[in-house]
Write a protein that holds these residues in place. Sequence first.
Motif: not given
Length: 266
Positions: A96-116, A121-127
């Motif tokens: 994710i960090r290597r590609h420096a996206p503005d928006i990230i869409c993910l599926q099959e996430v069951d460790n959301f807190h870890d990624l959030k 730290l990189d300036g993202f918010s998530g739902l």
Amino acid sequence: SHLSFSMEREWRHVVPSGTAAAGPKIRVLQYNILAEDLAKGSDGDIAKFDSVAHLRQPHAAGVHYYRTPLYECYKFRTNQASLAWARRKALILAEIRRHAPDIICLQEVDNFHDLKTELELDGFSGLFGRSRGKRIRHGNVVFWRNLDFRLQEHKCVHLGENIMTALLVKFISKDGVPLVVCSTHLKAGMTQEFEDLRVRQVTMLQSAISQLAGTDAVILGADLNAHYANYSLCTPTTCCNPSLQVTAKVIPCLETAGFTNAYDDY
């Protein structure tokens, strides 16, 4: 230990036909990251998973479709240690960090807190929008850069008939442009019946998107579990049996609704 992994990707600039390439540019990253409870390895069992000959040919993966699984579902031909979340999390975040996206869409996430926690730290918010089912932990996620987008509203929509849902998030960009982002995952299955089910899911999805977006721009990040063209299923003895054909409906349906495919010419 240090984990090193690199997968080179070609970024494509998607501009609808007949429009100028002006205005703000948004870099979108889309992944199904594989739910932890579905990441089952095959330690010591790889030998018994010897597949039929035509699946062992170069480039066979992804181009042969079977009516029923040859092996236990969700079991991968790799050792369990390679699928451990602690290992995969580091690799996913690095990608994710290597590609420096503005928006990230993910599926099959069951460790959301870890990624959030990491992406904040990189300036993202998530739902996170969980899939249906009492024992289901995974779901769909949308992350966005706080400096570029302001959250307006969001909702999680059940797509009916099974556990699948869609997470819809509405933003205002820093340029004042309204935008709706959807992260979703359609039902898997290599038969016409499953393709027809996915079309019903897409119909419900389009209705939900229209209600939230109206005439605003929409970004759809999805694991569609669908092919863009008709294809023939295989059996252990017959490759691409013409009598077992699946008619592609999902992607044509989305294109008819006005969506532009980021893969361009597939």
